[in-house]
Design a protein around this motif. Structure first.
Motif, mmCIF file in Angstrom:
data_model
loop_
_atom_site.group_PDB
_atom_site.id
_atom_site.type_symbol
_atom_site.label_atom_id
_atom_site.label_comp_id
_atom_site.label_asym_id
_atom_site.label_seq_id
_atom_site.Cartn_x
_atom_site.Cartn_y
_atom_site.Cartn_z
ATOM 1 N N GLU A 213 48.550 29.958 37.063
ATOM 2 C CA GLU A 213 48.510 28.968 36.001
ATOM 3 C C GLU A 213 48.223 27.570 36.539
ATOM 4 N N SER A 214 48.596 27.304 37.789
ATOM 5 C CA SER A 214 48.414 25.958 38.335
ATOM 6 C C SER A 214 47.238 25.839 39.290
ATOM 7 N N LYS A 215 46.796 26.962 39.918
ATOM 8 C CA LYS A 215 45.791 26.881 40.966
ATOM 9 C C LYS A 215 44.798 28.026 40.894
ATOM 10 N N ILE A 216 43.683 27.839 41.597
ATOM 11 C CA ILE A 216 42.760 28.923 41.920
ATOM 12 C C ILE A 216 42.599 28.924 43.434
ATOM 13 N N LEU A 217 42.879 30.064 44.066
ATOM 14 C CA LEU A 217 42.625 30.209 45.487
ATOM 15 C C LEU A 217 41.261 30.861 45.674
ATOM 16 N N ALA A 218 40.534 30.424 46.706
ATOM 17 C CA ALA A 218 39.207 30.969 46.957
ATOM 18 C C ALA A 218 38.958 31.046 48.452
ATOM 19 N N ILE A 219 38.136 32.023 48.839
ATOM 20 C CA ILE A 219 37.718 32.179 50.232
ATOM 21 C C ILE A 219 36.223 31.901 50.296
ATOM 22 N N ASP A 220 35.817 31.031 51.240
ATOM 23 C CA ASP A 220 34.388 30.759 51.357
ATOM 24 C C ASP A 220 33.737 31.752 52.316
ATOM 25 N N SER A 221 32.442 31.596 52.524
ATOM 26 C CA SER A 221 31.656 32.580 53.264
ATOM 27 C C SER A 221 32.024 32.663 54.738
ATOM 28 N N ILE A 222 32.716 31.662 55.274
ATOM 29 C CA ILE A 222 33.101 31.705 56.685
ATOM 30 C C ILE A 222 34.595 31.949 56.863
ATOM 31 N N GLY A 223 35.301 32.286 55.775
ATOM 32 C CA GLY A 223 36.695 32.677 55.872
ATOM 33 C C GLY A 223 37.700 31.557 55.742
#
Length: 475
Positions: free
Chosen positions: A127-137
């Motif tokens: 509800e408060s955040k979005i976690l994401a992983i980019d192409s290099i980790g």
């Protein structure tokens, strides 16, 4: 037509706050033309609560299965994730599109702060955040309050043990997972409850999921670890005690688990034999078993329970909401059970809960159309000659009535099948065609021997028979 087509369903249920509902997402087919279908890869189905217009529909009422149409040019859908008030889509271009309540405003699938961050390859939303992983980790966190991305990889780096060399690279993040109370990031063999490291192993972590109050970790060895509250049996240890550190789930030790999912207070696991085990809270029937004590049902299962089916069914995927469950079988049938107050099962039910697995693919016209389309796609590229019939066998029985797994040599071969395609019919001596008496979709009884087995789209359950070899139609 010389192209090969195979339709794959995917779906996702998300635990979103304690007042739970969820969405299911699947590829959407808007046409009977195969080329047109392949060009509409951004289509999908979803359903459930729409109070913040996160499903991109003008009305904010609860919705049964309906189609989502993307108007942007961002590539294929790779992942969909939900919180109480938002829906987020990760596309093959690496962009995150979000609809719903962001920074106190309702937005309609806008790209989040497209300032050159990413491209991203995995996301998870609370509800408060979005976690994401980019192409290099690297691991990124998006604040829904101020609308900004932040690279939190250095924070995780500082949590590493002092024995790690200073010139060693930062930890490569492979998985992220969120609930409203937990935010997790996993490397090859470490797990962080951001920012604190909570787990370290010499074996590879292949999956990490979380519920409202518990965490489930799947290792490459096929064993499960659980941590957190077990107030409703969701850890599966047969006790209601809280676990401060990940604990091996001994009741499934020795059975290789290949996939797991965590709901609000319940948990599921699929084994290498495609069996489904579930445990935890069953107040709404979310375990797929009776919750009525008068009928011998249970409100809680503190240890894993093997879920039985009316007929032999191999399970492909499982995804749990706070109080409901979705299961996809290998024959592309979607099953569901549990809480349905917000149509999160995608259909209307007479009661708010359903304490048994129901076949949603039969009850929902949209999903049933996808199953028929899959059969039609096979029929368009494979047409039997004369009086021959292409059938798809039902799955073999791999378990005895007592629950014992049978070796492949002892597995009971099912003699029933579904007709997938038929030839025009046999020809008489004077050249006339005798129509075949079975139709596509019929269920037929097969002889014990005979037929020619073939493989289509990596599926070896297809067989060609002459019509005269089929024994009967099964009504």
């Amino acid at each position: 037509m010389n192209k090969s087509y195979k339709i794959h369903f995917f779906f996702f249920c998300k635990i979103v706050n304690y007042f739970m509902f969820c969405y299911i997402v699947m590829p959407y087919i808007s046409t009977t033309d195969l080329d047109s279908y392949l060009n509409s890869v951004m289509g999908m189905f979803w359903c459930g609560f729409n109070g913040f217009n996160q499903l991109n529909i003008e009305s904010n009422v609860n919705l049964d299965f309906h189609a989502y149409y993307n108007k942007g040019d961002y590539g294929k859908i790779l992942q969909v994730d939900f919180s109480w008030s938002t829906a987020s889509i990760l596309t093959s271009s690496g962009k995150v599109l979000t609809s719903g309540l962001i920074n106190k405003k309702i937005i309609n699938f806008e790209v989040l702060d497209d300032l050159g961050y990413g491209p991203f390859k995995s996301i998870s939303s609370s509800e408060s955040k979005i976690l994401a992983i980019d192409s290099i980790g690297n691991c990124w966190s998006y604040s829904k309050c101020d609308g900004k991305w932040k690279d939190i990889t250095p924070i995780l780096q500082r949590e590493r043990q002092d024995s790690v060399s200073k010139n060693q690279n930062q930890p490569l993040i492979n998985y992220v997972c969120c609930s409203d109370t937990t935010h997790l990031a996993a490397t090859h063999n470490e797990i962080y409850s951001i920012p604190t490291k909570i787990f370290n192993s010499k074996f590879k972590v292949t999956q990490v999921v979380c519920g409202f109050e518990h965490i489930v970790i799947l290792m490459e060895t096929g064993c499960l670890y659980t941590q957190g509250s077990s107030s409703r049996g969701q850890l599966g240890h047969g006790e209601l005690n809280e676990e401060d550190h990940p604990r091996l789930l001994k009741s499934l030790d020795g059975i290789r688990v290949i996939n797991t999912s965590a709901g609000g207070w319940h948990t599921a696991a699929i084994t290498e034999y495609n069996d489904l085990y579930m445990w935890g809270w069953n107040h709404s029937g979310q375990l797929g078993i009776s919750n009525s004590p008068e009928n011998g049902g249970i409100i809680m299962a503190p240890e894993p329970v093997l879920i039985n089916w009316a007929e032999d069914t191999d399970i492909e995927q499982v995804s749990l909401g706070a109080r409901h469950s979705m299961v996809l079988s290998k024959n592309n049938i979607l099953w569901g059970c549990g809480w349905n107050a917000h149509k999160q099962l995608g259909i209307e039910t007479y009661q708010l809960t359903c304490d048994r697995m129901i076949n949603l693919s039969d009850l929902s016209p949209l999903l049933k159309y996808n199953i028929l389309f899959e059969q039609a796609s096979i029929a368009t590229k494979f047409r039997p000659l004369f009086d021959r019939v292409l059938v798809k066998r039902l799955d073999a029985v791999k378990q005895s009535k007592g629950g014992i797994m049978l070796p492949e040599s002892a597995a009971k071969k099912i003699r029933e099948a579904t007709v997938i395609a038929v030839g025009p019919g046999a020809r008489t001596q004077d050249g006339k065609t005798v129509p075949i008496d079975v139709n596509v979709g019929d269920r037929v009884l097969l002889p014990e021997y005979g037929g020619t087995a073939i493989q289509l789209d990596d599926d070896d359950s297809y067989t060609i028979f002459k019509e005269s070899e089929l024994l009967a139609k099964v009504e």
